[in-house]
Scaffold this motif. Structure first.
Motif, PDB file in Angstrom:
ATOM      1  N   GLU A   6      56.092  66.548  11.883  1.00 27.14           N
ATOM      2  CA  GLU A   6      57.171  67.405  12.364  1.00 27.14           C
ATOM      3  C   GLU A   6      58.261  67.552  11.304  1.00 27.14           C
ATOM      4  O   GLU A   6      58.447  66.671  10.458  1.00 27.14           O
ATOM      5  CB  GLU A   6      57.831  66.837  13.627  1.00 27.14           C
ATOM      6  CG  GLU A   6      56.913  66.621  14.802  1.00 27.14           C
ATOM      7  CD  GLU A   6      56.429  65.197  14.886  1.00 27.14           C
ATOM      8  OE1 GLU A   6      56.118  64.737  15.998  1.00 27.14           O
ATOM      9  OE2 GLU A   6      56.362  64.533  13.832  1.00 27.14           O
ATOM     10  N   CYS A  22      55.508  71.726  13.226  1.00 27.36           N
ATOM     11  CA  CYS A  22      54.578  70.603  13.254  1.00 27.36           C
ATOM     12  C   CYS A  22      53.328  71.037  12.489  1.00 27.36           C
ATOM     13  O   CYS A  22      52.565  71.885  12.971  1.00 27.36           O
ATOM     14  CB  CYS A  22      54.228  70.224  14.681  1.00 27.36           C
ATOM     15  SG  CYS A  22      52.937  68.975  14.821  1.00 27.36           S
ATOM     16  N   TRP A  36      54.874  69.782  22.755  1.00 22.52           N
ATOM     17  CA  TRP A  36      56.123  69.155  22.320  1.00 22.52           C
ATOM     18  C   TRP A  36      56.638  68.267  23.451  1.00 22.52           C
ATOM     19  O   TRP A  36      56.721  68.709  24.610  1.00 22.52           O
ATOM     20  CB  TRP A  36      57.177  70.200  21.981  1.00 22.52           C
ATOM     21  CG  TRP A  36      56.913  70.949  20.717  1.00 22.52           C
ATOM     22  CD1 TRP A  36      56.358  72.174  20.589  1.00 22.52           C
ATOM     23  CD2 TRP A  36      57.223  70.514  19.393  1.00 22.52           C
ATOM     24  NE1 TRP A  36      56.277  72.533  19.267  1.00 22.52           N
ATOM     25  CE2 TRP A  36      56.812  71.532  18.507  1.00 22.52           C
ATOM     26  CE3 TRP A  36      57.809  69.360  18.854  1.00 22.52           C
ATOM     27  CZ2 TRP A  36      56.962  71.440  17.127  1.00 22.52           C
ATOM     28  CZ3 TRP A  36      57.961  69.273  17.474  1.00 22.52           C
ATOM     29  CH2 TRP A  36      57.527  70.295  16.626  1.00 22.52           C
ATOM     30  N   ARG A  45      59.995  59.398  27.444  1.00 19.04           N
ATOM     31  CA  ARG A  45      59.530  60.596  26.765  1.00 19.04           C
ATOM     32  C   ARG A  45      59.117  61.636  27.817  1.00 19.04           C
ATOM     33  O   ARG A  45      58.439  61.309  28.785  1.00 19.04           O
ATOM     34  CB  ARG A  45      58.348  60.243  25.861  1.00 19.04           C
ATOM     35  CG  ARG A  45      58.028  61.266  24.819  1.00 19.04           C
ATOM     36  CD  ARG A  45      57.070  60.720  23.782  1.00 19.04           C
ATOM     37  NE  ARG A  45      57.668  59.624  23.022  1.00 19.04           N
ATOM     38  CZ  ARG A  45      57.119  59.088  21.927  1.00 19.04           C
ATOM     39  NH1 ARG A  45      55.954  59.569  21.476  1.00 19.04           N
ATOM     40  NH2 ARG A  45      57.712  58.100  21.309  1.00 19.04           N
ATOM     41  N   TYR A  95      58.787  65.245  19.467  1.00 18.56           N
ATOM     42  CA  TYR A  95      57.474  64.884  18.962  1.00 18.56           C
ATOM     43  C   TYR A  95      56.470  65.985  19.266  1.00 18.56           C
ATOM     44  O   TYR A  95      56.493  66.555  20.369  1.00 18.56           O
ATOM     45  CB  TYR A  95      56.960  63.615  19.632  1.00 18.56           C
ATOM     46  CG  TYR A  95      57.809  62.388  19.426  1.00 18.56           C
ATOM     47  CD1 TYR A  95      58.849  62.078  20.298  1.00 18.56           C
ATOM     48  CD2 TYR A  95      57.551  61.515  18.371  1.00 18.56           C
ATOM     49  CE1 TYR A  95      59.625  60.946  20.119  1.00 18.56           C
ATOM     50  CE2 TYR A  95      58.308  60.377  18.181  1.00 18.56           C
ATOM     51  CZ  TYR A  95      59.347  60.098  19.065  1.00 18.56           C
ATOM     52  OH  TYR A  95      60.104  58.971  18.883  1.00 18.56           O
ATOM     53  N   TRP A 113      49.829  61.932  17.696  1.00 17.65           N
ATOM     54  CA  TRP A 113      51.281  62.112  17.678  1.00 17.65           C
ATOM     55  C   TRP A 113      51.798  62.232  16.258  1.00 17.65           C
ATOM     56  O   TRP A 113      51.264  61.608  15.330  1.00 17.65           O
ATOM     57  CB  TRP A 113      51.963  60.906  18.327  1.00 17.65           C
ATOM     58  CG  TRP A 113      51.735  60.818  19.791  1.00 17.65           C
ATOM     59  CD1 TRP A 113      50.699  60.209  20.433  1.00 17.65           C
ATOM     60  CD2 TRP A 113      52.562  61.369  20.809  1.00 17.65           C
ATOM     61  NE1 TRP A 113      50.829  60.348  21.795  1.00 17.65           N
ATOM     62  CE2 TRP A 113      51.971  61.055  22.053  1.00 17.65           C
ATOM     63  CE3 TRP A 113      53.745  62.095  20.801  1.00 17.65           C
ATOM     64  CZ2 TRP A 113      52.528  61.446  23.267  1.00 17.65           C
ATOM     65  CZ3 TRP A 113      54.300  62.481  22.010  1.00 17.65           C
ATOM     66  CH2 TRP A 113      53.688  62.156  23.227  1.00 17.65           C
ATOM     67  N   GLN A 115      55.447  61.785  13.871  1.00 23.61           N
ATOM     68  CA  GLN A 115      56.430  60.708  13.763  1.00 23.61           C
ATOM     69  C   GLN A 115      57.759  61.051  14.437  1.00 23.61           C
ATOM     70  O   GLN A 115      58.598  60.180  14.635  1.00 23.61           O
ATOM     71  CB  GLN A 115      56.679  60.379  12.279  1.00 23.61           C
ATOM     72  CG  GLN A 115      57.670  61.285  11.557  1.00 23.61           C
ATOM     73  CD  GLN A 115      57.143  62.692  11.292  1.00 23.61           C
ATOM     74  OE1 GLN A 115      55.962  62.995  11.489  1.00 23.61           O
ATOM     75  NE2 GLN A 115      58.027  63.573  10.837  1.00 23.61           N
ATOM     76  N   GLY A 116      57.947  62.322  14.775  1.00 26.24           N
ATOM     77  CA  GLY A 116      59.162  62.749  15.456  1.00 26.24           C
ATOM     78  C   GLY A 116      60.199  63.310  14.501  1.00 26.24           C
ATOM     79  O   GLY A 116      60.254  62.939  13.327  1.00 26.24           O
TER      80      GLY A 116
END
Length: 123
Positions: A6, A22, A36, A45, A95, A113, A115-116
């Motif tokens: 991201e 992303c 997302w 989350r 994320y 996923w 890493q944010g």
């Protein structure tokens, strides 16, 4: 191996806009759902938006409907989240996640996923 990265987070004033990206690699995503999620401090989350890579159908959380837009660029293998009319309550780490075939709203049901990227909206 699927790899999601991201970018695009930052600090913005309420009412402003940001576009998150992303970059996806490691396989073809034609049968995947790209989603997302976000996680605010001290909170779980939560689902934000999803897109079916093939076909482009989209789904949004009620809290962002009409303000956020999810999209993808097949040629670049990149997922986007355009965020407009941002509010302080949108502050979170965002994320991107991927899973095959079926849309799910719980983060536990996602295989891959990034890493944010942090988004902070000031009032």
């Amino acid at each position: 191996q699927v790899h999601l990265v991201e970018s695009g987070g930052g600090l913005v004033q309420a009412g402003g806009s940001l576009r998150l990206s992303c970059a996806a690699s490691g396989r073809t995503f034609n049968t995947y759902v790209m989603t997302w999620f976000r996680q605010a401090p001290g909170k779980e989350r939560e689902f934000v938006a999803a897109i079916f890579w093939s076909g482009g159908n989209t789904v949004y959380a009620d809290s962002v409907k009409g303000r956020f837009a999810i999209s993808r660029d097949n040629a670049k293998n990149t997922l986007y989240l355009q965020m407009n009319s941002l509010k302080p309550e949108d502050t979170a780490v965002y994320y991107c996640a991927a899973r095959p075939d079926l849309l799910r709203f719980r983060p536990q049901e996602y295989d891959y996923w990034g890493q944010g990227t942090r988004v902070t909206v000031s009032s």
